[in-house]
Design a protein around this motif. Structure first.
Motif, short mmCIF file in Angstrom:
data_model
loop_
_atom_site.label_atom_id
_atom_site.label_comp_id
_atom_site.label_asym_id
_atom_site.label_seq_id
_atom_site.Cartn_x
_atom_site.Cartn_y
_atom_site.Cartn_z
N VAL A 1 4.15 5.20 7.57
CA VAL A 1 2.93 4.48 6.94
C VAL A 1 1.42 5.79 6.66
CG1 VAL A 1 1.45 3.92 8.69
CG2 VAL A 1 1.15 2.61 6.63
N CYS B 1 -1.99 1.17 11.96
CA CYS B 1 -0.98 0.76 12.41
C CYS B 1 -0.79 0.90 14.44
CB CYS B 1 -0.04 1.99 11.61
SG CYS B 1 1.51 1.48 12.52
N ILE C 1 6.89 -0.36 3.23
CA ILE C 1 5.74 0.54 4.85
C ILE C 1 5.06 -0.02 5.29
CG2 ILE C 1 5.36 2.45 4.99
CD1 ILE C 1 7.90 3.75 4.12
N THR C 2 3.59 0.69 3.71
CA THR C 2 2.39 0.01 3.67
C THR C 2 2.21 -1.37 3.56
OG1 THR C 2 1.72 2.36 3.07
CG2 THR C 2 0.06 0.93 3.37
N LEU D 1 3.18 -3.68 6.43
CA LEU D 1 1.96 -3.59 7.59
C LEU D 1 0.56 -4.02 7.34
CD1 LEU D 1 1.12 -1.61 10.32
CD2 LEU D 1 -0.30 -0.20 8.82
N ASN E 1 -5.01 2.39 4.96
CA ASN E 1 -4.60 1.63 4.59
C ASN E 1 -4.50 0.80 3.56
OD1 ASN E 1 -1.92 2.26 5.97
ND2 ASN E 1 -3.47 1.69 8.36
N TYR F 1 -2.68 2.02 -0.09
CA TYR F 1 -2.47 1.44 -0.32
C TYR F 1 -2.53 0.81 -1.68
CZ TYR F 1 0.38 -3.17 -1.49
OH TYR F 1 1.01 -3.83 -1.87
#
Lengths: 308, 308
Positions: B193, B226, B274-275, B278, B292, B296
């Motif tokens: 991430v 994360c 992935i991101t 999350l 993030n 992102y």
């Protein structure tokens, strides 16, 4: 009154040029390497509004690279980029004069820095809403807007503010006295902190950033964080201002921010004066502003990378 | 046991190739456009550890573009990129079989998606710590590591897990049964991430990102967010893991993440798995993860831009 102008680029060249053209005594302080250009050819302004005019050295107009000549000025317009504020103000503090200093700059730390070296009573705030740039040394292009808002930091309508505004008006400058220059400075920061640094991350125009949901959302979050920090300093920025800034328009489609232009041209960028300043202001109040921190770190990295 | 492999790229090609070479019945499901290559030339693995070998179609080894052939398999290794998980699992759900599915993929949503279509009891988690890539259709290069950790989602050491691990070991695969595959998946996500998406923003190697304070700080904040989300799901990631990931080494100096390589090659990128995953996990717990979100949004913008 007698005026000084430090930094003869797009901003200082325009406002100083207008004052000189209007018959006011004006001292321009420029870098040594440009001085001969000014001495020979004077300062030329190519204005969409006021036409093309040239101001030449005379009894009333002085071009110099020495700060000392400012000692007889009543008012000095400080028009350098914010990354140069501290070093310039250190020079100003050595001048044996009691001129007021009007910060015509981006950022929210300039007034503090000036006050620290010269005393708070000598500081006047200002925001310039202008599209102008240095075409070549001594030649300024003024292509859009031009409004200068000036105001005492404490919001009082002092005699000196009235006097400066009256002089500027006489000289043809579009000037307005602000009763709350702090608000005006933060309102300008709101735009600057979002669009300038994030354009360096994305590398695209303002219009392109506003066109997509993902980037518009990031710009909005950058501004919301700025609004929160402003509130901690007693400044109430408006949601409607943010919404207004997020509206795309055909003017903005091709519009590149000054920071992206500076970055692309290999010039220094005002990231410290803008985002760096906001992060420091937030920290002082124990606040975290992660969107701004993330964009700041990325821009700083790009700035370091290009110097390698 | 009879094995199926869906997605014959760097990961599926290596693990499936090892099983087939080891004498296990193996069905490879690949895209129609690559099928004739496999039918003609088989699957070749060029491994730093196991040498170069080729697996050809035979009674035991089948190359197909039809999911239906998987119906007699006991175990299917799902080795497609996470952006293809849902569509592939939909196909798998139409197959009249009761094989277990091992997700050998990046991300933390794959297991949920498989469970949703096939039932949670058919899902097995896995993480592959491997450096391998598709050189050309049918040719896999295995250049580093290779450890596969597999585990039941509930952590039990089931008979099927023991059986699969034993088979793999027989086939020469470096395999380990994980008693807490969720932890292993989140631990892998922690790296993914941060380094994968942010490398698309910066465009540089892992080593270059770790070299500078500004970018290292952003990577750290991406991982700390994360860690917070993991904690909300009962997974305790360790600060020492984050510190370990932040240590630069000479191996990493020239190392480009798979997401940056995919991006540069104009291929789809796993940003959603992935991101995106999350952010959705965080949202479900009412959490915001601005670092993030900022990275992102920027990567999504770059991804959109290159499609224009």
């Amino acid at each position: 009154m007698r005026y000084g102008v430090v930094g003869v680029g797009g901003v200082g060249g325009f406002y100083g040029g207008m004052l000189a053209k209007g018959g006011f005594e004006t001292v321009f302080v420029t870098k040594q390497r440009y001085l001969s250009v000014f001495k020979d050819k004077g300062l030329t302004v190519e204005s969409y509004k006021h036409g093309k005019f040239t101001v030449k050295e005379s009894g009333k107009v002085v071009f110099t690279d020495s700060y000392d000549v400012l000692k007889d000025c009543d008012v000095v317009l400080l028009c350098v980029k914010s990354y140069d504020t501290e070093s310039v103000v250190q020079e100003l503090s050595k001048v044996n004069g009691d001129f007021a200093v009007v910060s015509v700059q981006n950022g929210i730390e300039n007034e503090e820095i000036i006050g620290r070296y010269l005393g708070d009573d000598r500081v006047i705030g200002a925001t310039a809403f202008i599209g102008s740039y240095l075409k070549e040394p001594g030649v300024i292009v003024h292509e859009a807007a031009g409004l200068l808002e000036i105001g005492e930091i404490d919001g009082k309508i002092s005699d000196r503010i009235k006097h400066i505004a009256a002089d500027m008006e006489k000289a043809g400058i579009d000037v307005r006295i602000s009763k709350d220059i702090n608000y005006t400075l933060w309102k300008k920061l709101l735009w600057n902190v979002a669009f300038n640094p994030y354009s360096v991350v994305t590398g695209v125009t303002v219009g392109q950033m506003l066109e997509f949901e993902y980037t518009r959302s990031i710009l909005k979050n950058l501004m919301l964080e700025c609004k929160k920090v402003a509130a901690a300093y007693g400044i109430s920025l408006k949601d409607s201002t943010i919404e207004g800034y997020l509206k795309s328009s055909s003017d903005l489609r091709e519009y590149k921010t000054s920071m992206l232009l500076d970055f692309e041209r290999g010039k220094p960028i005002e990231i410290e004066g803008i985002t760096g300043a906001l992060i420091r202001k937030a920290k002082r109040k124990g606040m975290k502003i992660p969107y701004n921190e993330c964009v700041y770190g990325t821009v700083k990295f790009f700035d370091l990378q290009r110097k390698i």
